[in-house]
Design an enzyme around this catalytic site. Structure first.
Site, PDB file in Angstrom:
ATOM      1  N   SER A   1       7.368  -5.109   0.509  1.00 26.70           N
ATOM      2  CA  SER A   1       6.766  -4.139  -0.398  1.00 26.70           C
ATOM      3  C   SER A   1       5.626  -3.375   0.290  1.00 26.70           C
ATOM      4  CB  SER A   1       6.287  -4.887  -1.647  1.00 26.70           C
ATOM      5  OG  SER A   1       5.759  -4.008  -2.587  1.00 26.70           O
TER       6      SER A   1
ATOM      7  N   ASP B   1      15.955  -0.925  -6.169  1.00 25.51           N
ATOM      8  CA  ASP B   1      15.803  -2.365  -6.402  1.00 25.51           C
ATOM      9  C   ASP B   1      14.880  -2.622  -7.585  1.00 25.51           C
ATOM     10  OD1 ASP B   1      13.299  -1.857  -5.488  1.00 25.51           O
ATOM     11  OD2 ASP B   1      13.342  -3.280  -3.853  1.00 25.51           O
TER      12      ASP B   1
ATOM     13  N   HIS C   1      13.346  -6.350  -6.700  1.00 24.57           N
ATOM     14  CA  HIS C   1      12.302  -6.159  -5.689  1.00 24.57           C
ATOM     15  C   HIS C   1      11.694  -7.463  -5.190  1.00 24.57           C
ATOM     16  CE1 HIS C   1       9.515  -3.784  -3.488  1.00 24.57           C
ATOM     17  NE2 HIS C   1       8.466  -4.296  -4.084  1.00 24.57           N
TER      18      HIS C   1
END
Lengths: 665, 685
Positions: free
Chosen positions: A255, A567, A620
């Site tokens: 991320s 995602d 995610h």
């Protein structure tokens, strides 16, 4: 009663006797009654169940059963749950660590984890009075118990200084260090734990794994200024390379950690006062591969909604179901306003504003995705003709009103907001106990913003500069969102460009590899339909128009949000574009031709509840438990190259979309 | 799986159930009050049950019902109490807390200057599992040592197996990887509520320290020091960490705060870091001078501790001997088939680090059959005398003179004696046997095999040789090693490759470049760093084990340890002998002699052990037990671990790390006889 009467009697001396007598009689009567009652209570206790007794009985009963079950649970062999799961769902496949160990994979390259935003724990080192007893306890991550006990205190300690973006005076909140920083976000909710466990199975341990935890609220350069985090990462990587026989490290950012590590790679090679002074071959010498998981290279549209009105799809949905709960002043909570005030002090959220402007994210009438393919999963193979109807203007990241989002740009009347006068409502603002910068805008400013109707990625930046000037002054000093024309321009040596892949060159390290691993197949927020909040005094004046539904002709619009493939947080475009095009081969962004690989993981939701968050998820965070992804990471860590894994593995249309983007390479 | 996890989480969140649950699963962890409540509940329960059996005529109140009623009642009350407790503001709960040294010094204007490195001692650091046998499933990255210790009760044998090291190499057994917990959490609390470093960390934080200028040098304390480098690169990591902190904190040298065994671990580190690469860290001869400002040794075991002897010899200490005297048979009964001590011995004998704590310096330091440096110490007066004088700082010798006339000296030099008389008679009367040529095993191969699963090296000794050992009667710090080599040959062979316990005649002899000498202050030179300072901070005023009276274990059964402390050996009132253990002054674990001698004499001024004349300071802290239960472990304690909460000690550490020098904190502060003792020791300097 009797007491009152007696006093009355005393006051009027004329006729005291009879009344007092009466009252005494009454008292005696009451006593008699009580006496009659008392023995019956004593004797009746074993015979009669009073309410309290049955309550106690009930609680006792529940407790005993509870303890009994607990005892059984603790006495149960540890493999029992797995046994049950297997009995129901059929034999589970081995976890990748076990499988690969049987293949003979051994720990080779040391591994560095770079956690993303929000997932890392933060603990208190110094606080105000209200945070007594929380020293070195987690404020973020863990159980969040304090959030419920003393919410305002918590918000105060989690906020940063509004001017400097560093600690407010008297408060020191620091990142937790070590693997525990981000292995579990909350008890039972894994982030890195599954990956760590699988790495351990092929022989990794503390000395070959390093969690580069940093304070994710700060801007990237400030983590170095305040905590020397970048220096620590550098020193730790050097140490791990030295103590593991010269094997280079494999870096696994997740991320926002992806951007953080981009920043790190530039920082470490930059000369000393601003950078780490590692020399121009530091990355080539120390890094074997960067395995980016769910990387928002070019930002995420969610960040726009987060900054603009501190909401996202989930909040918009909650609002649609129970309008008013979140906005009501009944409880005096003003949850969203408090949240907004807190998050607006976090510089890091601005690192994820979409980068590259209209060239990447699309203009008023154009976007690289072009057509809605939310249902594409079902009709993937024959989508060519159906897609034609589902044209979506993804480029308009914020539009006011559903019709505005769909009509052609030439028909929209846009009134420029940039010069609009902000109403001076300071007097009114004082009675709002929560301060967000919106109060300084006044009605005129709010109206001007709404009148502009449609914002693309580029104009969204101007919008932010208008609605949140202080935030953006801070943000613009640390981040940049453009595309560089000439990368050799000396201005790009400044650290604010380092986390933007479109304004930096990759390091000179031809042997390095860059992977982009991300999930696909989940509708992901891409653009928003907004409306004005009905009452605009102490509230956030804008909110997502949850009533805007696309229906069957436009399935991508749901609850005021246009979705595309991704995602759930990062759209495919942001996660894949750099590796698919921007850095593919020798380009100006990648002068040494570092090989790039895209590995997509198609989302398959967990089959049943027993599977928890699933082993094939593409979401995610849940993707960190995806067996296929873990296997890829393990192989790379054990020494495999990109070709050994099978090169690119693509499910989405990322290559098609990249072709649509006209970027000078 | 996730739903079960959630279920488990709920269980732990539930306050009352966990209380009850822990009250019979892990009684030691919860604090005493709550344990009391738990047992009270059970007592009440039983009473109620009995009562109800008598009153069976009432049909409505059946036994189970009233049980449930009582439990429910107790639960509700404790929930209400818990709720009240939690809703109270934090300041109201206890008595008015005295201002902590950190707050006070912050008000004085102290700010962090030098980065601080904490080096934990033996036992206090946490260990976690990274790879294990099937029996340890589900314990991945859970603490086996430190923390809850719940696994001991659940699966004791599995737990011991995982904590043991390999018997030959002293490293991991195949298939098991247990590693030190990193970071400040490694040793801030040993068990929930039992602080080790936490108080010091908190006070450092109050004047502004945080993660970036405070580092816990956690290491696997079971390994020999050099093996922590070989297996985990712990020394390299420490070196790199110190260098990093030095650079990122504006080129300020670090202040190192080692505790207990950490002291000799850090001695080892200082030699390692300056030695050339294959064996050492290659930092060059000025590394310490460049990076270290001061070493503040807390409760240092420089010259070893006698406790380690009894631990290795019979896996027991004062406390175990005491239990045995009170209730003989509990620990040894074979009814339960527990063999606790044997199992513990087997595990702890695989830990090389214990050998590092054996008394160093031999008879010259610790005394021989007839002489010891502590001669004339009186346990009785020790306490009282100190309590009187603890107030005034210029302690003069009048009290001591009074002490000296009291009795004939206790022969502390005999660290192990068999029988109470042998510990007191003069040396010519002692018999002497040489047991070195005794056969290790008789023809008794079946002997071991019949002994079941517990293997201690004692099983390989014949009865004959055991008898011979006891006939030899008394052992000093020097002959002790012969004894240990005889009874535990494998362990000593393994460990003596890593540690040495003598005194060097010539420190320039090239053999002293070997790492086995690095942790012995009597066989190494301090680094050349004239600006560095070495502090020795320790508690005094607590009787500390110094030598032992042993006897043969009565049972001839093969599985037991053949020797044990003679718990019945008691001296007359006021003597130093209690339950078979002779006591001297110290901090409950380390005698003053071991903690203070190096700083009082061995390194004082320019000596051969301290060629560059590094300044040394002794800071003693007089033990004062906590006045009330509310004070917990006391803020003026001098006990080995509790001293980490001593406000005077914390203030010293804070001042030094904020930049003060030894002279500024007041130089030496001595309550004990250490100067007199060190004068009596004939050590060539």
């Amino acid at each position: 009663m009797s007491f009152l009467r007696r006093r009355k009697g005393k006051a009027s001396d004329s006729q005291p006797a009879p009344i007092e007598d009466e009252s005494e009689k009454e008292q005696e009567n009451q006593k008699h009654k009580q006496k009659q009652k008392l023995p019956s209570k004593d004797g009746g206790k074993p015979q009669k169940w009073s309410c309290v007794d049955s309550c106690c009985w009930f609680i006792g009963f529940i407790c005993s059963i509870w303890w009994f079950l607990l005892f059984l649970y603790n006495a149960m062999p540890a493999s029992f749950p797995q046994f049950v799961t297997e009995a129901i769902t059929g034999p589970l496949s081995d976890p990748p660590g076990v499988k690969l160990r049987k293949e003979g994979l051994m720990a080779k390259h040391p591994v560095v984890f770079v956690p993303g935003i929000v997932t890392g724990g933060l603990e208190l080192w110094e606080g105000h009075q209200c945070a007594d007893g929380l020293f070195r306890k987690r404020l973020w991550g863990g159980t969040f118990g304090e959030l419920y006990k003393r919410p305002l205190c918590w918000v105060e300690h989690m906020s940063l200084d509004n001017e400097t973006g560093l600690d407010p005076s008297g408060i020191r909140v620091r990142p937790v260090s070590g693997l525990v920083a981000a292995d579990y976000f909350a008890p039972g909710y894994f982030v890195w734990a599954v990956l760590i466990a699988n790495l351990a199975r092929i022989g990794y341990e503390e000395k070959t794994m390093y969690m580069a935890s940093y304070d994710w609220r700060l801007s990237f350069q400030n983590t170095e200024v305040r905590d020397q985090t970048l220096s620590r990462i550098k020193s730790n990587i050097q140490l791990m390379v030295a103590t593991n026989g010269g094997n280079k490290v494999v870096v696994i950012p997740h991320s926002m950690g992806v951007l953080y590590f981009l920043h790190f790679m530039k920082w470490v090679e930059a000369p000393a006062p601003m950078g780490g002074g590692g020399g121009s071959d530091w990355c080539a010498k120390h890094i074997k591969a960067v395995v980016n998981i769910g990387g928002p290279f070019l930002g995420v549209p969610k960040a726009v909604a987060g900054l603009f009105s501190i909401e996202a799809r989930d909040i918009a949905v909650a609002r649609a179901f129970a309008p008013g709960v979140l906005d009501k002043d009944v409880f005096g909570l003003q949850t969203l306003q408090h949240m907004m005030r807190m998050t607006r002090t976090w510089d890091s959220t601005m690192s994820m504003i979409p980068k590259g402007g209209d060239t990447i994210w699309g203009g008023l009438d154009w976007s690289p995705e072009g057509y809605c393919n939310c249902s594409a999963k079902k009709v993937k193979n024959n989508d060519t003709n159906t897609a034609a109807e589902n044209r979506v203007n993804y480029g308009r990241i914020i539009s006011f009103g559903k019709d505005v989002a769909e009509t052609h740009s030439s028909k929209i009347e846009m009134i420029d907001f940039r010069d609009a006068v902000k109403g001076n409502n300071l007097a009114n603002a004082t009675h709002c106990d929560v301060w967000t910068e919106y109060h300084e805008m006044g009605v005129g400013g709010v109206k001007a913003v709404a009148d502009y109707k449609v914002y693309t990625t580029e104009s969204v930046l101007d919008l932010f500069r208008f609605v949140a000037p202080k935030l953006m002054t801070r943000g613009d000093a640390h981040f940049s969102y453009g595309i560089a024309d000439n990368l050799d321009d000396p201005e790009y040596e400044h650290y604010k460009y380092w986390s933007n892949p479109l304004e930096t060159k990759l390091p000179n390290a031809p042997d390095m590899e860059i992977y982009s691993l991300y999930g696909v197949g989940i509708p992901t927020e891409r653009a928003y339909v907004y409306k004005l909040t009905p009452t605009a005094e102490c509230y956030i004046p804008f909110q997502i128009d949850a009533s805007a539904e696309g229906g069957s002709e436009n399935p991508c619009l749901k609850g005021g949000v246009f979705s595309s493939d991704g995602d759930e947080t990062v759209p495919v475009l942001s996660a894949g574009f750099m590796c698919a095009k921007g850095w593919r081969g020798k380009t100006r962004f990648n002068p040494s031709g570092i090989p790039t690989y895209i590995r997509e993981y198609d989302h398959a939701p967990p089959a049943n509840l027993l599977e928890g968050r699933g082993t094939q998820s593409g979401a995610h965070v849940d993707i960190m438990g995806n067996f296929a992804l873990i296997e890829d990471v393990l192989r790379v860590a054990a020494g495999a190259k990109g070709e050994d894994l099978g090169g690119d593995k693509v499910h989405s249309d990322i290559f098609k979309w990249s072709e649509n983007i006209d970027l000078d390479l | 799986m996730a739903s079960i996890l959630r279920f488990r989480k709920l269980c732990y969140v539930e306050p009352c159930s966990s209380l009850k649950f822990q009250s019979f699963e892990t009684p030691k962890i919860e604090n005493r009050d709550e344990g009391g409540v738990g047992s009270k509940t059970q007592n009440l329960l039983e009473k109620k049950q009995r009562k109800n059996k008598n009153k069976k005529q009432h049909r409505e109140w059946r036994c189970i019902d009233s049980c449930c009623w009582v439990i429910g009642y107790m639960c509700t009350t404790c929930w209400v109490l818990l709720f009240l407790y939690h809703s109270l503001p934090a300041t109201l709960t206890g008595f008015p807390v005295p201002e902590s040294p950190g707050t006070r010094l912050k008000a004085e204007g102290l700010t962090p200057l030098h980065p601080v490195v904490l080096v934990p001692g033996i036992v206090t650091g946490g260990l976690e599992l990274w790879e294990g046998r099937p029996c340890a499933e589900g314990l991945f990255r859970k603490r086996l040592w430190g923390g809850g210790f719940t696994e001991i009760f659940k699966r004791p044998l599995c737990w011991l197996e995982h904590l043991s090291l390999h018997n030959e190499t002293g490293l991991d057994p195949p298939g098991i990887r247990v590693r030190a917990v990193p970071g400040l959490v490694a040793a801030d609390y040993f068990a929930p509520g039992y602080f080790v470093w936490a108080v010091l960390i908190e006070n450092l934080a109050k004047i502004g320290y945080e993660g970036k200028n405070m580092h816990m040098a956690a290491y696997d304390w079971r390994l020999s020091f050099q093996n922590t480098e070989i297996r985990d690169q712990a020394l390299t990591r420490l070196k790199s960490k110190i260098e990093l902190m030095y650079v990122t904190n504006g080129h300020k040298k670090v202040v190192v705060v080692p505790h207990s065994m950490g002291v000799i671990y850090f001695l080892h580190f200082m030699k390692w870091v300056e030695s050339p690469p294959p064996m050492g860290g290659g930092g060059g001869p000025s590394w310490c001078a460049k990076h270290i400002k001061a070493i503040m040794n807390i409760g240092p075991a420089f010259l070893g501790v006698p406790k380690a002897v009894s631990n290795i010899f019979s896996a027991e200490g004062k406390d175990v001997a005491y239990i045995r005297a009170m209730d003989p048979g509990v620990l040894d009964s074979e009814i339960l088939r527990l063999q606790t001590l044997e199992h513990v011995m087997r595990a702890s004998r695989t830990w090389d680090s214990i050998v590092s704590l054996l008394p160093k310096g031999g008879d010259a330091i610790w005394g021989n059959l007839d002489w010891s440096p502590e001669d004339g110490h009186s346990c009785d007066l020790a306490k009282k005398g100190y309590l009187q004088t603890s107030g005034d700082t210029n302690f003069n010798n009048r009290d001591e003179n009074r002490v000296f006339q009291v009795k004939e000296p206790v022969k502390y030099g005999r660290i192990i004696s068999f029988g109470k008389e042998t510990s007191q008679i003069s040396s010519p009367q002692l018999p002497r046997h040489d047991f070195k040529d005794l056969p290790h095993k008789d023809s008794a191969t079946n002997f071991t095999s019949s002994c079941g699963e517990v293997w201690t090296e004692y099983d390989e000794l014949s009865r004959e040789s055991i008898r011979k050992i006891t006939e030899n009667k008394a052992y000093t710090a020097q002959t002790l090693f012969d004894l240990l080599r005889f009874v535990a040959p494998k362990m000593m062979q393994r460990a003596e490759a890593h540690f040495s316990h003598g005194i060097a005649d010539n420190l320039d002899d090239p053999k002293y470049a070997h790492y086995k000498y690095w942790s012995n202050p009597l066989e190494t030179k301090l680094p050349v760093a004239p600006d560095m300072e070495i502090y020795s901070l320790y508690g005094v005023g607590i009787p500390t084990e110094r030598s032992y009276v042993y006897k043969m274990s009565p049972s001839d059964k093969c599985k037991s340890i053949p020797f044990r402390i003679d718990g019945s050996a008691e001296g007359e009132a006021g003597s130093c002998l209690k339950n078979g253990v002779y006591f001297v002054d110290g901090d409950d674990s380390v005698p003053v002699l071991s903690a203070g001698l190096m700083c009082a004499k061995g390194w004082r001024g320019r000596t051969r052990f301290n060629p560059s004349g590094i300044a040394t300071y002794i800071r003693e802290y007089q033990h004062k037990p906590p006045a009330s239960l509310l004070e917990g472990r006391g803020i003026e304690s001098g006990a080995h671990v509790d001293i980490m909460g001593n406000v005077a000690l914390i203030e010293d550490v804070l001042r030094i790390s904020a930049g003060a020098t030894g002279a500024q904190v007041g130089g030496d502060r001595i309550y004990s006889d250490i100067m007199r003792m060190s004068e009596r020791i004939n050590l060539q300097l």
